[in-house]
Write a protein that holds these residues in place. Sequence first.
Motif, mmCIF file in Angstrom:
data_model
loop_
_atom_site.group_PDB
_atom_site.id
_atom_site.type_symbol
_atom_site.label_atom_id
_atom_site.label_comp_id
_atom_site.label_asym_id
_atom_site.label_seq_id
_atom_site.Cartn_x
_atom_site.Cartn_y
_atom_site.Cartn_z
ATOM 1 N N TRP A 114 0.821 -1.211 0.000
ATOM 2 C CA TRP A 114 0.000 0.000 0.000
ATOM 3 C C TRP A 114 0.850 1.253 0.000
ATOM 4 O O TRP A 114 0.473 2.273 -0.588
ATOM 5 N N THR A 115 2.001 1.201 0.629
ATOM 6 C CA THR A 115 2.866 2.382 0.696
ATOM 7 C C THR A 115 3.326 2.790 -0.692
ATOM 8 O O THR A 115 3.268 3.965 -1.058
ATOM 9 N N ARG A 116 3.777 1.839 -1.495
ATOM 10 C CA ARG A 116 4.237 2.156 -2.858
ATOM 11 C C ARG A 116 3.080 2.635 -3.729
ATOM 12 O O ARG A 116 3.233 3.568 -4.519
ATOM 13 N N LEU A 117 1.914 2.005 -3.597
ATOM 14 C CA LEU A 117 0.751 2.427 -4.386
ATOM 15 C C LEU A 117 0.337 3.850 -4.020
ATOM 16 O O LEU A 117 0.081 4.678 -4.898
ATOM 17 N N ARG A 118 0.278 4.136 -2.727
ATOM 18 C CA ARG A 118 -0.115 5.488 -2.291
ATOM 19 C C ARG A 118 0.923 6.531 -2.710
ATOM 20 O O ARG A 118 0.570 7.663 -3.034
ATOM 21 N N ALA A 119 2.204 6.151 -2.694
ATOM 22 C CA ALA A 119 3.250 7.096 -3.107
ATOM 23 C C ALA A 119 3.054 7.505 -4.569
ATOM 24 O O ALA A 119 3.186 8.686 -4.920
ATOM 25 N N LEU A 120 2.704 6.547 -5.426
ATOM 26 C CA LEU A 120 2.447 6.860 -6.827
ATOM 27 C C LEU A 120 1.234 7.786 -6.950
ATOM 28 O O LEU A 120 1.271 8.801 -7.648
ATOM 29 N N ILE A 121 0.171 7.455 -6.262
ATOM 30 C CA ILE A 121 -1.048 8.265 -6.328
ATOM 31 C C ILE A 121 -0.789 9.668 -5.781
ATOM 32 O O ILE A 121 -1.251 10.655 -6.341
ATOM 33 N N ASP A 122 -0.035 9.773 -4.693
ATOM 34 C CA ASP A 122 0.320 11.089 -4.148
ATOM 35 C C ASP A 122 1.100 11.910 -5.169
ATOM 36 O O ASP A 122 0.834 13.094 -5.365
ATOM 37 N N ALA A 123 2.077 11.275 -5.815
ATOM 38 C CA ALA A 123 2.888 11.982 -6.821
ATOM 39 C C ALA A 123 2.004 12.476 -7.966
ATOM 40 O O ALA A 123 2.163 13.608 -8.443
ATOM 41 N N LEU A 124 1.068 11.653 -8.398
ATOM 42 C CA LEU A 124 0.192 12.048 -9.500
ATOM 43 C C LEU A 124 -0.849 13.074 -9.061
ATOM 44 O O LEU A 124 -1.342 13.850 -9.884
ATOM 45 N N SER A 125 -1.170 13.101 -7.777
ATOM 46 C CA SER A 125 -2.061 14.141 -7.262
ATOM 47 C C SER A 125 -1.360 15.494 -7.289
ATOM 48 O O SER A 125 -1.969 16.512 -7.576
ATOM 49 N N LEU A 126 -0.070 15.481 -7.006
ATOM 50 C CA LEU A 126 0.707 16.722 -7.040
ATOM 51 C C LEU A 126 1.017 17.163 -8.468
ATOM 52 O O LEU A 126 1.191 18.349 -8.732
ATOM 53 N N HIS A 127 1.096 16.200 -9.396
ATOM 54 C CA HIS A 127 1.435 16.490 -10.794
ATOM 55 C C HIS A 127 0.428 15.813 -11.715
ATOM 56 O O HIS A 127 0.733 14.826 -12.383
ATOM 57 N N PRO A 128 -0.800 16.329 -11.768
ATOM 58 C CA PRO A 128 -1.846 15.674 -12.563
ATOM 59 C C PRO A 128 -1.518 15.570 -14.046
ATOM 60 O O PRO A 128 -2.036 14.705 -14.736
ATOM 61 N N GLU A 129 -0.635 16.426 -14.545
ATOM 62 C CA GLU A 129 -0.259 16.361 -15.957
ATOM 63 C C GLU A 129 0.499 15.080 -16.296
ATOM 64 O O GLU A 129 0.657 14.728 -17.473
ATOM 65 N N LEU A 130 0.946 14.337 -15.289
ATOM 66 C CA LEU A 130 1.690 13.099 -15.519
ATOM 67 C C LEU A 130 0.809 11.854 -15.511
ATOM 68 O O LEU A 130 1.299 10.750 -15.707
ATOM 69 N N ARG A 131 -0.493 12.015 -15.275
ATOM 70 C CA ARG A 131 -1.369 10.838 -15.196
ATOM 71 C C ARG A 131 -1.368 10.029 -16.478
ATOM 72 O O ARG A 131 -1.326 8.810 -16.442
ATOM 73 N N GLY A 132 -1.443 10.689 -17.607
ATOM 74 C CA GLY A 132 -1.423 9.969 -18.885
ATOM 75 C C GLY A 132 -0.133 9.204 -19.087
ATOM 76 O O GLY A 132 -0.151 7.977 -19.289
ATOM 77 N N PRO A 133 1.026 9.878 -19.022
ATOM 78 C CA PRO A 133 2.286 9.161 -19.198
ATOM 79 C C PRO A 133 2.529 8.079 -18.142
ATOM 80 O O PRO A 133 3.143 7.057 -18.429
ATOM 81 N N ALA A 134 2.022 8.280 -16.934
ATOM 82 C CA ALA A 134 2.265 7.307 -15.858
ATOM 83 C C ALA A 134 1.490 6.012 -16.051
ATOM 84 O O ALA A 134 1.876 4.975 -15.533
ATOM 85 N N THR A 135 0.384 6.071 -16.794
ATOM 86 C CA THR A 135 -0.481 4.896 -16.912
ATOM 87 C C THR A 135 -0.422 4.223 -18.276
ATOM 88 O O THR A 135 -0.990 3.151 -18.447
ATOM 89 N N ILE A 136 0.251 4.797 -19.244
ATOM 90 C CA ILE A 136 0.193 4.295 -20.619
ATOM 91 C C ILE A 136 0.900 2.950 -20.806
ATOM 92 O O ILE A 136 0.433 2.101 -21.560
ATOM 93 N N ALA A 137 2.023 2.736 -20.140
ATOM 94 C CA ALA A 137 2.774 1.486 -20.327
ATOM 95 C C ALA A 137 2.100 0.341 -19.584
ATOM 96 O O ALA A 137 1.714 0.475 -18.418
ATOM 97 N N ARG A 138 1.983 -0.784 -20.257
ATOM 98 C CA ARG A 138 1.366 -1.960 -19.661
ATOM 99 C C ARG A 138 2.334 -2.591 -18.648
ATOM 100 O O ARG A 138 3.474 -2.903 -18.990
#
Length: 197
Positions: free
Chosen positions: A90-114
């Motif tokens: 959960w810590t690693r998952l929340r860290a990713l979500i926190d980072a994307l909450s601070l930088h919403p412009e990265l949501r697309g690039p962060a999720t595109i790779a399978r």
Amino acid sequence: MRTSAELVRTARERADLSMRALAERSGMAYATVWRIEHGQIDPTIGTLRKLLAGAGQQLEVDSHDADIPRLAALNNAWHRDGRGQDRPDWTRLRALIDALSLHPELRGPATIARPALSGSDFMDNLLAALAEKLSDDAGLPRPGWTKTVPALSEPWFSPATPRIRAAAESATPPQFAARQIVMTENSLWRDSDFVAA
């Protein structure tokens, strides 16, 4: 990364050229060179190439992977406990979500790779649900890879009392519910005021 204005000015000064001389050598108007060096216009790559060539330099354009958090890197963020249950980190998952909450412009690039298959149907579905929710929340198309992850055949619940489980079922985001994962949004997403602090 330097601006176009800085590139042109530095190249011109290294070549010991005036703006007028650079304009002549590049086949451009003096006013164009002046406006570029003063940041009033952004030149095209072709114009920039000509100006730098006029100063005896060559423009090289390169690209590389951005240093962004990637959902695909979390395919190993889980373990199987002593009872045979798949447990996420959960810590690693929340860290990713926190980072994307601070930088919403990265949501697309962060999720595109399978993500590579994790060895856990639950984890594969959790990552797909996260990618879908992050994309939906940002108004982006869902990554195509999420369609290839079959939903769980049985619901996954966090250990809880029947009353807490019923409350979680009613508060589960639709992207998770479609994959048979029962958890509230605040299990992963923090209050936005907390993240921004």
